[in-house]
Write a protein that holds these residues in place. Structure first.
Motif, mmCIF file in Angstrom:
data_model
loop_
_atom_site.group_PDB
_atom_site.id
_atom_site.type_symbol
_atom_site.label_atom_id
_atom_site.label_comp_id
_atom_site.label_asym_id
_atom_site.label_seq_id
_atom_site.Cartn_x
_atom_site.Cartn_y
_atom_site.Cartn_z
ATOM 1 N N LEU A 39 38.535 49.582 34.102
ATOM 2 C CA LEU A 39 37.762 48.743 33.184
ATOM 3 C C LEU A 39 38.679 47.910 32.292
ATOM 4 N N ALA A 40 39.698 48.540 31.730
ATOM 5 C CA ALA A 40 40.637 47.816 30.861
ATOM 6 C C ALA A 40 41.427 46.783 31.659
ATOM 7 N N ALA A 41 41.876 47.148 32.847
ATOM 8 C CA ALA A 41 42.626 46.207 33.682
ATOM 9 C C ALA A 41 41.754 45.027 34.101
ATOM 10 N N GLY A 42 40.487 45.289 34.375
ATOM 11 C CA GLY A 42 39.567 44.196 34.718
ATOM 12 C C GLY A 42 39.399 43.215 33.572
ATOM 13 N N ALA A 43 39.288 43.738 32.354
ATOM 14 C CA ALA A 43 39.169 42.855 31.183
ATOM 15 C C ALA A 43 40.449 42.054 30.977
ATOM 16 N N MET A 44 41.607 42.686 31.181
ATOM 17 C CA MET A 44 42.876 41.976 31.029
ATOM 18 C C MET A 44 43.048 40.917 32.111
ATOM 19 N N LEU A 45 42.710 41.250 33.341
ATOM 20 C CA LEU A 45 42.810 40.284 34.436
ATOM 21 C C LEU A 45 41.859 39.112 34.221
ATOM 22 N N ALA A 46 40.667 39.398 33.738
ATOM 23 C CA ALA A 46 39.717 38.321 33.444
ATOM 24 C C ALA A 46 40.260 37.410 32.344
ATOM 25 N N THR A 47 40.948 37.976 31.359
ATOM 26 C CA THR A 47 41.521 37.174 30.277
ATOM 27 C C THR A 47 42.616 36.251 30.810
ATOM 28 N N VAL A 48 43.497 36.777 31.645
ATOM 29 C CA VAL A 48 44.548 35.942 32.245
ATOM 30 C C VAL A 48 43.922 34.867 33.127
ATOM 31 N N THR A 49 42.865 35.204 33.850
ATOM 32 C CA THR A 49 42.197 34.240 34.726
ATOM 33 C C THR A 49 41.571 33.109 33.930
ATOM 34 N N VAL A 50 40.930 33.425 32.828
ATOM 35 C CA VAL A 50 40.357 32.368 31.981
ATOM 36 C C VAL A 50 41.466 31.466 31.450
ATOM 37 N N GLY A 51 42.579 32.053 31.028
ATOM 38 C CA GLY A 51 43.721 31.249 30.597
ATOM 39 C C GLY A 51 44.243 30.363 31.713
ATOM 40 N N PHE A 52 44.284 30.891 32.930
ATOM 41 C CA PHE A 52 44.727 30.110 34.082
ATOM 42 C C PHE A 52 43.829 28.899 34.315
ATOM 43 N N VAL A 53 42.528 29.133 34.270
ATOM 44 C CA VAL A 53 41.573 28.033 34.489
ATOM 45 C C VAL A 53 41.725 26.969 33.407
ATOM 46 N N VAL A 54 41.868 27.399 32.167
ATOM 47 C CA VAL A 54 42.034 26.449 31.066
ATOM 48 C C VAL A 54 43.340 25.660 31.232
ATOM 49 N N GLY A 55 44.413 26.332 31.599
ATOM 50 C CA GLY A 55 45.681 25.650 31.813
ATOM 51 C C GLY A 55 45.643 24.715 33.007
ATOM 52 N N ARG A 56 44.995 25.133 34.060
ATOM 53 C CA ARG A 56 44.891 24.297 35.279
ATOM 54 C C ARG A 56 44.096 23.034 35.002
ATOM 55 N N TRP A 57 43.076 23.124 34.177
ATOM 56 C CA TRP A 57 42.266 21.952 33.826
ATOM 57 C C TRP A 57 42.877 21.133 32.695
ATOM 58 N N TRP A 58 44.022 21.621 32.153
ATOM 59 C CA TRP A 58 44.729 20.923 31.080
ATOM 60 C C TRP A 58 43.867 20.827 29.830
ATOM 61 N N GLN A 59 43.144 21.892 29.516
ATOM 62 C CA GLN A 59 42.262 21.944 28.350
ATOM 63 C C GLN A 59 42.780 22.973 27.349
ATOM 64 N N LEU A 60 44.047 22.831 26.969
ATOM 65 C CA LEU A 60 44.706 23.859 26.165
ATOM 66 C C LEU A 60 44.110 24.032 24.779
ATOM 67 N N ARG A 61 43.414 23.029 24.266
ATOM 68 C CA ARG A 61 42.811 23.184 22.931
ATOM 69 C C ARG A 61 41.756 24.295 22.920
ATOM 70 N N TRP A 62 41.232 24.642 24.077
ATOM 71 C CA TRP A 62 40.208 25.687 24.154
ATOM 72 C C TRP A 62 40.793 27.094 24.103
ATOM 73 N N ILE A 63 42.108 27.198 24.228
ATOM 74 C CA ILE A 63 42.734 28.525 24.148
ATOM 75 C C ILE A 63 42.426 29.174 22.805
ATOM 76 N N TRP A 64 42.562 28.420 21.718
ATOM 77 C CA TRP A 64 42.364 29.000 20.381
ATOM 78 C C TRP A 64 40.903 29.374 20.143
ATOM 79 N N VAL A 65 39.991 28.595 20.694
ATOM 80 C CA VAL A 65 38.568 28.958 20.611
ATOM 81 C C VAL A 65 38.337 30.250 21.386
#
Length: 136
Positions: A39-65
């Protein structure tokens, strides 16, 4: 939008589910450890994945949100877990409030680190693909 909602759900839900699987009154057995770890690893992997999607789309301002929203979701899950646990002394609500104050900053820092890790990977992939497309 949908990946962000799934991520928020995973962050808010993994800890209460872990408390249901291994209630503090029963103890932390060896058969519940893999479930809680998954469960904890799934939450951590999901967090890295969301960061990946944001970085891939070049929408870094959404990281802080996402850091603020993810921290709030994680702390909400913590409070739900604390209040759901058996409380023979009647002090669980006080402990939950103190835990939110004490764990707020480390939670935000951990979520920020995981999101930026994913965003860095997403940016790196974006740069590699762009260079290949330009023939460099």
């Amino acid at each position: 939008m949908i990946p962000g909602l799934i991520w928020m759900f995973m962050l808010a839900a993994w800890m209460p589910i872990a408390v249901m699987v291994a209630p503090p009154s029963r103890g932390f057995g060896s058969n519940t450890f893999p479930v809680i770890l998954a469960l904890a690893a799934g939450a951590m992997l999901a967090t890295v994945t969301v960061g990946f999607v944001v970085g891939r789309w070049w929408q870094l301002r959404w990281i802080w949100v996402a850091v603020v929203a993810g921290s709030a979701a994680q702390l909400f899950g913590y409070v739900v877990s604390m209040l759901d646990s058996p409380d023979p002394d009647g002090t669980q609500d006080i402990a939950a409030g103190a835990g939110v104050v004490i764990l707020g900053l480390p939670t935000a820092l951990a979520i920020a680190a995981l999101l930026w890790l994913g965003a860095g990977l997403g940016l790196a992939i974006r740069v590699v693909h762009r260079r290949r497309a330009l023939g460099e």
